[in-house]
Design a protein around this motif. Structure first.
Motif: not given
Length: 60
Positions: A17-23, A27-29, A34-35, A53-55
């Motif tokens: 499934p596509p990754v949302g903008a918040g996810e 992920l970029a951070l 970033a911790a 979202p990470l889970r």
């Protein structure tokens, strides 16, 4: 016989499934080093708002 996905013609790899903008922002951070405890500051979320979202992404 062992088959690898995508090796034989006619077998399509399952699409994720596509990754949302918040996810994607989280992920970029994290990819930038970033911790998990610091990512909420960069996103304006709580620690739980980052961990959820990470889970979900790891379950995909």
């Amino acid at each position: 016989m062992l088959r690898v996905l995508g090796e034989c013609p006619g077998t399509a790899e399952p699409s994720a499934p596509p990754v949302g903008a918040g996810e994607a922002r989280i992920l970029a951070l994290l990819a930038g080093g970033a911790a998990t405890a610091r990512a909420p500051r960069g996103t304006g979320l709580t620690v739980g708002g980052v961990n959820y979202p990470l889970r979900r992404l790891s379950e995909r």
